[in-house]
Design an enzyme around this catalytic site. Structure first.
Site, PDB file in Angstrom:
ATOM      1  N   GLY A   1       0.495  -1.035   0.093  1.00 20.27           N
ATOM      2  CA  GLY A   1       0.177   0.379  -0.010  1.00 20.27           C
ATOM      3  C   GLY A   1       0.719   1.256   0.040  1.00 20.27           C
ATOM      4  O   GLY A   1       0.364   2.183   0.434  1.00 20.27           O
ATOM      5  N   SER A   2       2.010   1.093  -0.667  1.00 21.30           N
ATOM      6  CA  SER A   2       2.944   2.732  -0.749  1.00 21.30           C
ATOM      7  C   SER A   2       2.037   3.879  -1.560  1.00 21.30           C
ATOM      8  O   SER A   2       2.187   4.719  -1.725  1.00 21.30           O
ATOM      9  CB  SER A   2       4.471   1.668  -0.798  1.00 21.30           C
ATOM     10  OG  SER A   2       3.733   1.932  -2.263  1.00 21.30           O
ATOM     11  N   ASN A   3       1.291   2.781  -2.592  1.00 17.97           N
ATOM     12  CA  ASN A   3       0.664   4.569  -3.490  1.00 17.97           C
ATOM     13  C   ASN A   3      -0.330   4.373  -2.830  1.00 17.97           C
ATOM     14  O   ASN A   3      -1.184   5.819  -2.930  1.00 17.97           O
ATOM     15  CB  ASN A   3       0.124   3.309  -4.688  1.00 17.97           C
ATOM     16  CG  ASN A   3       1.279   3.563  -5.974  1.00 17.97           C
ATOM     17  OD1 ASN A   3       1.346   4.853  -5.573  1.00 17.97           O
ATOM     18  ND2 ASN A   3       2.222   2.198  -6.138  1.00 17.97           N
TER      19      ASN A   3
ATOM     20  N   LYS B   1      -6.581  -9.200  -7.392  1.00 14.60           N
ATOM     21  CA  LYS B   1      -7.833  -9.814  -7.882  1.00 14.60           C
ATOM     22  C   LYS B   1      -8.215  -9.127  -9.215  1.00 14.60           C
ATOM     23  O   LYS B   1      -8.532  -8.090  -8.516  1.00 14.60           O
ATOM     24  CB  LYS B   1      -8.868  -9.781  -7.010  1.00 14.60           C
ATOM     25  CG  LYS B   1      -8.256 -10.981  -5.207  1.00 14.60           C
ATOM     26  CD  LYS B   1      -8.363 -12.116  -5.172  1.00 14.60           C
ATOM     27  CE  LYS B   1      -7.372 -12.517  -3.918  1.00 14.60           C
ATOM     28  NZ  LYS B   1      -7.826 -13.904  -4.639  1.00 14.60           N
TER      29      LYS B   1
ATOM     30  N   HIS C   1      -0.635   0.889 -13.016  1.00 13.89           N
ATOM     31  CA  HIS C   1       0.275  -0.371 -13.545  1.00 13.89           C
ATOM     32  C   HIS C   1       1.854   0.405 -13.504  1.00 13.89           C
ATOM     33  O   HIS C   1       2.463   0.929 -14.400  1.00 13.89           O
ATOM     34  CB  HIS C   1      -0.031  -0.775 -15.352  1.00 13.89           C
ATOM     35  CG  HIS C   1       0.904  -2.066 -15.842  1.00 13.89           C
ATOM     36  ND1 HIS C   1       0.205  -3.268 -14.503  1.00 13.89           N
ATOM     37  CD2 HIS C   1       1.333  -2.311 -16.153  1.00 13.89           C
ATOM     38  CE1 HIS C   1       1.251  -4.349 -15.807  1.00 13.89           C
ATOM     39  NE2 HIS C   1       2.119  -3.537 -16.551  1.00 13.89           N
TER      40      HIS C   1
ATOM     41  N   GLU D   1       5.148   6.279  -9.800  1.00 16.03           N
ATOM     42  CA  GLU D   1       4.324   5.774  -9.492  1.00 16.03           C
ATOM     43  C   GLU D   1       3.289   7.006  -8.151  1.00 16.03           C
ATOM     44  O   GLU D   1       2.138   7.485  -8.386  1.00 16.03           O
ATOM     45  CB  GLU D   1       4.051   4.532  -8.744  1.00 16.03           C
ATOM     46  CG  GLU D   1       4.283   3.589  -9.864  1.00 16.03           C
ATOM     47  CD  GLU D   1       3.931   1.909  -9.218  1.00 16.03           C
ATOM     48  OE1 GLU D   1       3.563   1.842  -8.566  1.00 16.03           O
ATOM     49  OE2 GLU D   1       4.881   1.690  -9.730  1.00 16.03           O
TER      50      GLU D   1
HETATM   51  C1  GRF Z   1       2.737  -0.522  -7.655  1.00 20.25           C
HETATM   52  O1  GRF Z   1       4.057  -1.382  -8.547  1.00 20.25           O
HETATM   53  C2  GRF Z   1       1.896  -0.756  -8.584  1.00 20.25           C
HETATM   54  O2  GRF Z   1       1.626  -0.371 -10.044  1.00 20.25           O
HETATM   55  C3  GRF Z   1       0.864  -2.456  -9.015  1.00 20.25           C
HETATM   56  O3  GRF Z   1       1.361  -2.990  -8.065  1.00 20.25           O
HETATM   57  C4  GRF Z   1       2.464  -2.105  -7.060  1.00 20.25           C
HETATM   58  C5  GRF Z   1       1.251  -1.475  -5.683  1.00 20.25           C
HETATM   59  O4  GRF Z   1       2.696  -1.474  -4.909  1.00 20.25           O
HETATM   60  N1  GRF Z   1      -0.272  -2.463  -9.316  1.00 20.25           N
HETATM   61  P1  GRF Z   1       1.937  -0.485  -3.615  1.00 20.25           P
HETATM   62  O5  GRF Z   1       1.237  -1.639  -3.028  1.00 20.25           O
HETATM   63  O6  GRF Z   1       1.183   0.653  -3.527  1.00 20.25           O
HETATM   64  O7  GRF Z   1       3.543  -0.562  -2.301  1.00 20.25           O
END
Ligand code: GRF
Length: 207
Positions: free
Chosen positions: A20-22, A99, A117, A187
């Site tokens: 969940g870093s994003n 999923k 992505h 990202e």
């Molecule tokens: C990211 O690399 C994103 O592009 C992909 O899954 C990864 C999730 O990373 N869909 P995080 O859990 O947000 O760190």
């Protein structure tokens, strides 16, 4: 879905399976006022996902929703939609959600489900392209550039309308890990920026 009406924040529901870093970058940008949006709920199929922990730390409702809690894939699909509806979510953000998204969810939130992505789609996408594999494939191809893509989710993996991309160089001595790290940094910026553009009506998602 057009931009927010004056003063109203876009309501985000984030689905994440692991770190969940994003998600964290989205939460931080919302809290800092950089995005006219708020994360209203986080859903994970994985009860141990760090993403759920991150949500709780910010007092964001965190839901573990997985197949074992339902009798069928359809019921699971509906179960996720129910949580999103309960939180009056406008935009669903997939952030490392492992999923496949169900039909009911796609129908209910058509044009309003986003994904990030870690490669420049339409190349290096598809059901087998996730995690380390994406970066391995990029390195194997000899591409000189990679980078994240934010796109709309439809019925086909990594296929919907591309909303934003950011190129980063591929270095001669890159490993999948070093490339992943460089892409991930971007990202975190591009996902937040894209959500902000949607919130401000600069990107229209369509009805
Ligand atoms: C990211 O690399 C994103 O592009 C992909 O899954 C990864 C999730 O990373 N869909 P995080 O859990 O947000 O760190």
């Amino acid at each position: 879905m057009s931009g927010k009406s004056a003063g109203k924040k876009l309501r985000l529901g984030v689905l994440a399976s692991h770190g969940g870093s994003n998600l964290q970058a989205i939460i931080d940008n919302c809290e800092a006022g950089n995005i006219a949006a708020e994360v209203c709920c986080v859903i994970s199929n994985n009860k141990n996902a760090k993403a759920l922990e991150r949500a709780r730390r910010h007092n964001i409702p965190a839901h573990h929703v997985c197949r074992a809690q339902f009798n069928s894939d359809e019921e699971l699909d509906q179960g996720i939609v129910d949580v999103l509806k309960r939180h009056q979510v406008d935009i669903v953000c997939l952030a490392g959600y492992m999923k496949k998204i169900g039909q009911k969810m796609i129908a209910r939130y058509r044009h309003c489900i986003l994904n990030i992505h870690p490669a420049l789609l339409p190349r290096f996408g598809g059901s087998e392209m996730y995690g380390r594999r994406v970066h391995e494939a990029v390195l194997k191809s000899g591409e000189r550039e990679s980078g994240p893509t934010v796109h709309v989710v439809d019925e086909v993996y990594d296929h919907g309308r591309i909303l934003a991309q950011k190129k980063v160089p591929v270095m001669p001595n890159d490993t999948p890990e070093t490339l992943a790290e460089r892409v991930l940094k971007e990202e975190h910026k591009i996902y937040a920026e894209t959500i902000d553009k949607i919130a401000r009506g600069e990107i229209e998602l369509g009805e």
